[in-house]
Design an enzyme around this catalytic site. Structure first.
Site, PDB file in Angstrom:
ATOM      1  N   CYS A 116     113.677  38.429  33.807  1.00 47.01           N
ATOM      2  CA  CYS A 116     114.501  37.456  33.055  1.00 47.01           C
ATOM      3  C   CYS A 116     114.343  36.023  33.563  1.00 47.01           C
ATOM      4  O   CYS A 116     114.732  35.078  32.882  1.00 47.01           O
ATOM      5  CB  CYS A 116     115.964  37.859  33.112  1.00 47.01           C
ATOM      6  SG  CYS A 116     116.244  39.495  32.452  1.00 47.01           S
ATOM      7  N   HIS A 256     120.694  31.865  31.592  1.00 52.68           N
ATOM      8  CA  HIS A 256     120.239  33.169  31.095  1.00 52.68           C
ATOM      9  C   HIS A 256     121.439  33.889  30.484  1.00 52.68           C
ATOM     10  O   HIS A 256     122.547  33.847  31.021  1.00 52.68           O
ATOM     11  CB  HIS A 256     119.653  33.975  32.260  1.00 52.68           C
ATOM     12  CG  HIS A 256     119.307  35.381  31.886  1.00 52.68           C
ATOM     13  ND1 HIS A 256     118.666  35.705  30.704  1.00 52.68           N
ATOM     14  CD2 HIS A 256     119.523  36.560  32.527  1.00 52.68           C
ATOM     15  CE1 HIS A 256     118.509  37.007  30.647  1.00 52.68           C
ATOM     16  NE2 HIS A 256     119.026  37.557  31.735  1.00 52.68           N
ATOM     17  N   ASN A 286     121.139  40.261  25.454  1.00 53.24           N
ATOM     18  CA  ASN A 286     120.262  39.818  26.544  1.00 53.24           C
ATOM     19  C   ASN A 286     118.812  40.014  26.088  1.00 53.24           C
ATOM     20  O   ASN A 286     118.354  41.149  25.943  1.00 53.24           O
ATOM     21  CB  ASN A 286     120.570  40.648  27.793  1.00 53.24           C
ATOM     22  CG  ASN A 286     119.695  40.280  28.976  1.00 53.24           C
ATOM     23  OD1 ASN A 286     118.704  39.578  28.833  1.00 53.24           O
ATOM     24  ND2 ASN A 286     120.058  40.774  30.147  1.00 53.24           N
TER      25      ASN A 286
END
Ligand code: UT7
Length: 329
Positions: A116, A256, A286
């Site tokens: 990520c 994020h 996500n």
């Protein structure tokens, strides 16, 4: 003496699947509830790619939009970086497939793997090459179809993830625009917190690995959560210190998008009002490395991120990895 080159963001783009997977849909698939998902994560829906589609389809679309926004021709791009943990194939690199698709005839192309945090790692790579004078234009893409490595019988992970891609075009900028600082970090001691156990050289694919569901993402949620809150705060602090900016100077935080509770913890830590933080987690879930450039592109297109604004982008993920940057648009 030659003038120092500073790299900045010339254009942004993103691409998301049309198909929506809502909390109501997930309620029919596993033992979960809209109430649990919303209160624990802030997510309401996420986007899922169609069968047969691949990461490069979305990565190429995001790159083309970013090039259009930047007014840079694909033939002028020197380097394409694609951050992904769900490449079309183990090799060749998804970046090469994008290079061919968009007609970036003179570009080098490679993938990078930092889960990520991959977009921030990609930015740091490309900025270094531009500021060293080795290249002029780079396209940094983050693309992931996490639905391809998600076990839709496991309620602890399947409610969290979505698909999509985001991209930026980087090149030399003038005045006070551009990147001021980067912080990148890792801790392989936490490799087991978030991983895809099989399909690599340690455990190549066999009928047994498939039967044991070892080709699906595994996550220790609570451990990852605690690490995430710490990493977001520490990494943001570091880029502020390095660049000499104060938290009051931040016009927009682009974090994020893993969990609204993690984002809120960072927002409160830095005393930022809600309108200073870009949130997309409720509608896209996500999307791994893509979440920051997708959020950035939305903020730019909606006029929330404007020329001259100071942005801090910060992320964390498997590896473990983390990173942040401060950039003036
Ligand atoms: O981008 C990569 C980085 N990833 C992350 O940052 C994720 C970080 N972690 C998180 O966001 C959170 O830890 C989760 C959202 C994954 C989980 O939230 P949590 O508050 O940490 O829940 P938990 O794992 O402690 O589980 C609490 C309860 C458990 O039941 P018991 O043992 O208390 O009876 C779980 O079995 O919630 C249960 N549970 C669920 N219940 C309904 C877990 N998943 C679900 C679900 N629906 N989908």
């Amino acid at each position: 003496m030659t003038e120092r080159i500073r790299a900045g963001i010339l254009g942004t783009g993103s691409a998301l699947p049309k198909r929506v997977l809502s909390n109501a849909d997930l309620e029919k698939m596993v033992d979960t509830s809209d109430e649990w998902i919303v209160t624990r994560t802030g997510m309401k829906e996420r986007r899922i790619a169609e069968p047969g589609e691949a990461t490069s389809d979305y990565a190429a679309a995001a790159a083309e939009r970013a090039l259009e926004a930047a007014g840079v021709a694909a033939e002028d791009v020197d380097m394409i970086l694609c951050a992904t943990v769900t490449p079309d194939m183990m090799f060749p690199a998804t970046a090469c497939l994008v290079q061919h698709r968009i007609g970036a005839v003179k570009a080098g192309a490679y993938d990078l793997s930092a889960a990520c945090s991959g977009f921030l790692y990609g930015l740091a790579n490309a900025v270094s090459m531009i500021e060293a004078g080795r290249i002029r234009y780079a396209v940094v893409i983050a693309g992931d179809l996490l639905s391809r490595i998600t076990d839709y019988t496991d309620r602890s992970t399947c409610v969290l993830f979505g698909d999509g891609a985001g991209a930026v075009v980087l090149g030399p900028v003038e005045g006070d625009r551009g990147f001021y600082a980067f912080d990148l970090g890792s801790d392989g001691g936490g490799a087991d917190y978030l991983c895809l156990p099989a399909g690599g050289s340690r455990m190549p694919a066999t009928a047994e690995t498939v039967a044991n569901k070892l080709h699906y993402l595994r996550m220790q949620g609570q451990e990852t959560f605690k690490f995430a809150v710490r990493a977001m705060a520490a990494s943001t602090e570091k880029v502020l210190t390095q660049s000499g900016f104060e938290k009051e100077d931040i016009d927009l935080l682009v974090p994020h998008q893993a969990n609204i509770r993690i984002i809120d913890a960072a927002r409160k830590r830095f005393g930022l009002d809600e309108d200073k933080v870009v949130v997309t987690v409720h509608k896209y879930g996500n999307t791994s490395a893509s979440s920051i450039p997708i959020a950035l592109d939305e903020a730019v297109r909606e006029g929330r991120a404007k020329p001259g604004d100071l942005l801090v982008m910060v992320g964390f993920g498997g590896g473990l990895t983390w990173g942040a940057t401060a950039v003036r648009l």
